[in-house]
Scaffold this active site. Structure first.
Site, short mmCIF file in Angstrom:
data_model
loop_
_atom_site.label_atom_id
_atom_site.label_comp_id
_atom_site.label_asym_id
_atom_site.label_seq_id
_atom_site.Cartn_x
_atom_site.Cartn_y
_atom_site.Cartn_z
CG HIS A 264 -4.40 -1.85 -4.18
ND1 HIS A 264 -3.64 -2.10 -5.72
CD2 HIS A 264 -4.19 -0.74 -3.94
CE1 HIS A 264 -3.17 -0.57 -5.52
NE2 HIS A 264 -3.26 0.09 -4.43
CG HIS B 241 -1.57 8.43 -3.00
ND1 HIS B 241 -2.61 7.74 -3.46
CD2 HIS B 241 -0.77 7.36 -2.59
CE1 HIS B 241 -2.61 6.49 -2.96
NE2 HIS B 241 -1.44 6.10 -2.51
CD GLU C 117 0.74 5.89 -5.33
OE1 GLU C 117 1.79 5.25 -5.22
OE2 GLU C 117 -0.33 5.65 -5.36
#
Length: 351
Positions: free
Chosen positions: A323, A71, A222
């Site tokens: 992240h 993605h 995604e």
């Protein structure tokens, strides 16, 4: 293991991709970049209605297909409110915490195509003014964007063309180190996109005939849960998501091998496909780790939840500090590409 000598190429390609802003919902430019790259390789592509891109390499057998996905959408934000003090309140896109972006440079993308720079800060940043600067919660109420323009109120901001709903992207701060590391935001999952593009290039350069028609889906939703859950041909038997391996306490995944996921928050991945991937790694002397990602879902799990009758798997490079400001090593990129190379040239599990 004989490694295709393209490590520098792969890292430079990833650097280009992470530098193109593409939070979920704002991926047109990066999809165009990937499409251009594939056209240079003379690979047939098509868009789906969601904005993703599908490339197809024909195989000796067209009655059974494979699909690989990575993605290109990333974490990001949207303008939630134009505040009276001339700053912007954020609404997050994707699953991450506000503390991961405190102090980060960002871009605000207006609907008219303008881009304004800014910095994401706590409202109570100044320790000379706010007693609770260190203790105040990092949340939507307290975090804001300081725009790099002369604005003092909401009217000034709107005069620039900035409005609720404008996308906000984060500066990736990408760096390639001399000893093989690449550190940047958005290696999840643009590292894997770069790997797939290099895999396709390798197959084209070597003029390899795949045993099965193989689709490569560059998905674009995604991070919000549904990127790879559609456009799966009825002939598709095996579906392999290529996405980051999660690192941390209790994890086996590292920054130097390919991570093969056995289970995530959606449940176990297909056992026979997983075993096939493990045997390919062993027989080709590819460094790998088996792992469970406790708070994770992939395009492959989204495809299963959508009701597709497929064998689903998940592999990818090990990414530290997911992240947030992420990092991996060229060894992990190489091991991942090498496993994928042998996988797409191998027989299916049920053959």
């Amino acid at each position: 293991m004989t490694v295709y000598p393209n490590k520098k190429e792969t890292k430079e390609l990833i650097k280009e991709i992470v530098s193109i802003p593409s939070p979920s919902g704002y991926t047109k430019n990066v999809i165009q970049f990937v499409e251009w790259h594939l056209k240079e390789l003379q690979v047939k592509t098509k868009h789906n209605n969601k904005g993703g891109l599908i490339a197809t390499l024909p195989g000796e057998r067209d009655s059974e297909h494979r699909m690989l996905t990575a993605h290109v959408d990333t974490l990001g934000a949207m303008v939630k409110e134009v505040k009276s003090n001339g700053r912007l309140r954020l609404d997050l896109i994707g699953g991450f915490k506000f503390n991961a972006i405190e102090g980060e440079y960002c871009n605000i993308h207006t609907t008219e195509g303008q881009v304004f720079t800014g910095t994401i800060l706590m409202h109570q940043t100044s320790v000379h003014v706010y007693k609770d600067a260190g203790d105040a919660k990092r949340n939507q109420e307290n975090m804001e964007i300081r725009i790099d323009s002369k604005v003092n109120n909401a009217k000034d901001v709107r005069g620039l063309g900035i409005e609720v709903g404008d996308f906000v992207s984060f500066d990736p701060r990408v760096q390639l180190t001399d000893n093989g590391f690449i550190k940047s935001r958005h290696l999840d999952d643009k590292a894997s996109v770069g790997i797939l593009l290099q895999l396709i290039k390798r197959l084209k350069d070597e003029n390899k005939q795949l045993p099965y028609t193989t689709h490569f889906l560059i998905s674009n939703n995604e991070e919000i849960g549904y990127g790879g859950n559609s456009n799966i041909t009825p002939e598709t038997v095996e579906y392999l998501a290529v996405d980051m391996g999660a690192m941390g306490d209790g994890q086996s995944t590292d920054e130097y091998t390919v991570s093969i996921c056995v289970k995530d928050a959606s449940g176990p991945y297909h056992y026979d496909l997983r075993q096939n991937l493990t045997e390919l790694a062993k027989s080709n002397e590819i460094g790998y780790q088996l792992d469970i990602y406790p708070y994770y879902n992939s395009d492959a799990s989204a495809a299963i939840h959508a009701g597709n009758d497929i064998m689903h798997g998940l592999v990818g490079p090990g990414i530290d500090s997911s992240h947030a400001y992420e990092r991996t090593h060229e060894d992990s990129l190489e091991n991942t590409e090498e496993l994928l190379y042998h996988y797409v040239l191998s027989d299916m599990v049920n053959s």
